[in-house]
Design a protein around this motif. Structure first.
Motif, PDB file in Angstrom:
ATOM      1  N   ARG A  44       0.757  -1.304   0.013  1.00 18.41           N
ATOM      2  CA  ARG A  44      -0.111  -0.235  -0.052  1.00 18.41           C
ATOM      3  C   ARG A  44       0.794   1.086   0.035  1.00 18.41           C
ATOM      4  NH1 ARG A  44      -1.962   4.017   2.449  1.00 18.41           N
ATOM      5  NH2 ARG A  44      -4.209   4.647   2.394  1.00 18.41           N
ATOM      6  N   ASP A  45       1.950   1.194   0.799  1.00 23.15           N
ATOM      7  CA  ASP A  45       2.952   2.453   0.949  1.00 23.15           C
ATOM      8  C   ASP A  45       3.535   2.715  -0.356  1.00 23.15           C
ATOM      9  OD1 ASP A  45       2.229   2.837   3.376  1.00 23.15           O
ATOM     10  OD2 ASP A  45       3.953   1.744   4.171  1.00 23.15           O
ATOM     11  N   ARG A  46       3.836   1.516  -1.356  1.00 28.43           N
ATOM     12  CA  ARG A  46       4.479   1.724  -2.559  1.00 28.43           C
ATOM     13  C   ARG A  46       3.515   2.263  -3.624  1.00 28.43           C
ATOM     14  NH1 ARG A  46       6.592  -3.284  -1.400  1.00 28.43           N
ATOM     15  NH2 ARG A  46       4.941  -4.312  -2.596  1.00 28.43           N
ATOM     16  N   ILE A  47       2.222   1.978  -3.525  1.00 29.59           N
ATOM     17  CA  ILE A  47       1.234   2.336  -4.421  1.00 29.59           C
ATOM     18  C   ILE A  47       0.791   3.941  -4.088  1.00 29.59           C
ATOM     19  CG2 ILE A  47      -1.077   2.285  -4.953  1.00 29.59           C
ATOM     20  CD1 ILE A  47      -0.896  -0.811  -4.646  1.00 29.59           C
ATOM     21  N   GLN A  48       0.971   4.216  -2.506  1.00 21.61           N
ATOM     22  CA  GLN A  48       0.602   5.492  -2.160  1.00 21.61           C
ATOM     23  C   GLN A  48       1.827   6.375  -2.938  1.00 21.61           C
ATOM     24  OE1 GLN A  48      -2.461   6.124  -0.499  1.00 21.61           O
ATOM     25  NE2 GLN A  48      -2.101   8.007  -1.451  1.00 21.61           N
ATOM     26  N   ALA A  49       2.671   6.031  -2.649  1.00 22.52           N
ATOM     27  CA  ALA A  49       3.875   6.912  -3.074  1.00 22.52           C
ATOM     28  C   ALA A  49       3.940   7.068  -4.548  1.00 22.52           C
ATOM     29  CB  ALA A  49       5.366   6.262  -2.795  1.00 22.52           C
ATOM     30  N   HIS A  50       3.199   6.256  -5.289  1.00 21.53           N
ATOM     31  CA  HIS A  50       3.131   6.416  -6.645  1.00 21.53           C
ATOM     32  C   HIS A  50       1.964   7.455  -6.911  1.00 21.53           C
ATOM     33  CE1 HIS A  50       2.677   5.864 -11.060  1.00 21.53           C
ATOM     34  NE2 HIS A  50       1.270   5.746 -10.900  1.00 21.53           N
ATOM     35  N   VAL A  51       0.738   7.272  -6.205  1.00 21.79           N
ATOM     36  CA  VAL A  51      -0.480   8.168  -6.183  1.00 21.79           C
ATOM     37  C   VAL A  51      -0.252   9.564  -5.781  1.00 21.79           C
ATOM     38  CG1 VAL A  51      -2.800   8.320  -5.547  1.00 21.79           C
ATOM     39  CG2 VAL A  51      -2.001   6.096  -6.369  1.00 21.79           C
ATOM     40  N   ASP A  52       0.420   9.734  -4.852  1.00 24.19           N
ATOM     41  CA  ASP A  52       0.250  11.214  -4.256  1.00 24.19           C
ATOM     42  C   ASP A  52       1.065  12.302  -5.251  1.00 24.19           C
ATOM     43  OD1 ASP A  52      -0.957  10.240  -2.038  1.00 24.19           O
ATOM     44  OD2 ASP A  52       0.755  10.300  -0.724  1.00 24.19           O
ATOM     45  N   PRO A  53       2.308  11.992  -5.881  1.00 23.34           N
ATOM     46  CA  PRO A  53       2.682  13.022  -6.778  1.00 23.34           C
ATOM     47  C   PRO A  53       1.956  13.208  -8.016  1.00 23.34           C
ATOM     48  CG  PRO A  53       4.233  10.912  -6.692  1.00 23.34           C
ATOM     49  CD  PRO A  53       3.280  10.743  -5.418  1.00 23.34           C
ATOM     50  N   HIS A  54       1.478  12.021  -8.465  1.00 23.63           N
ATOM     51  CA  HIS A  54       0.460  12.001  -9.815  1.00 23.63           C
ATOM     52  C   HIS A  54      -0.856  12.765  -9.271  1.00 23.63           C
ATOM     53  CE1 HIS A  54       3.423   8.939 -10.788  1.00 23.63           C
ATOM     54  NE2 HIS A  54       3.123   9.333 -12.080  1.00 23.63           N
ATOM     55  N   ARG A  55      -1.353  12.574  -8.459  1.00 26.52           N
ATOM     56  CA  ARG A  55      -2.753  13.296  -7.969  1.00 26.52           C
ATOM     57  C   ARG A  55      -2.357  14.785  -7.831  1.00 26.52           C
ATOM     58  NH1 ARG A  55      -6.215  10.499  -3.934  1.00 26.52           N
ATOM     59  NH2 ARG A  55      -7.022   9.424  -6.017  1.00 26.52           N
TER      60      ARG A  55
END
Length: 142
Positions: A51-62
């Motif tokens: 989840r942390d890896r996915i969140q690290a991808h999502v946050d800057p893209h969002r």
């Protein structure tokens, strides 16, 4: 899946003393459930890392598609002006507008510095307090 009901349910939260045979049965039951807890803890750890890896991808893209990023500079400048005190001049304080807003990013800093009444007119303290009682005037050094 909840664990099966314990055959010792009626004895839980009482002063019942199990027999040696019941103790062996309880230990076997506990061992099975504790092993399941260890397995679940490992699964939770793996899922949390995933989840942390996915969140690290999502946050800057969002952030790339955020509304403030797409606001025109003149609108941001108007918002900055609305953040200034209604009376008097803004303070030279990094926790208040306009200095606070200039810490967000380079674009916002340039807008804050370029906005009329942004940093053009600020209240500058004219004395430095030492030990809460003594004041040293700074005007001479300006």
């Amino acid at each position: 899946m909840p664990p099966a009901e314990s055959p010792f349910q009626e004895h839980l939260h009482t002063n019942y003393v199990p027999t040696d045979a019941e103790i062996d049965e309880l230990r076997a039951d506990l061992q099975q459930h504790e092993a399941e807890l260890v397995r679940l803890d490992a699964l939770i750890c793996d899922l949390t890392a995933r989840r942390d890896r996915i969140q690290a991808h999502v946050d800057p893209h969002r952030a790339l598609i955020s509304y403030p990023r797409r606001l025109p500079p003149d609108i941001i400048g108007e918002i900055f002006l609305a953040c200034l005190p209604a009376e008097g001049y803004p303070k030279l304080n990094s926790r208040e507008a306009p200095l606070l807003l200039g810490q967000i990013c380079g674009l916002w800093r340039s807008i804050a510095l370029g906005t009329p009444i942004g940093l053009g007119t600020v209240t500058v303290p004219y004395g430095i307090r030492l030990r809460n009682t003594e004041t040293v005037p700074c005007r001479g050094s300006w």
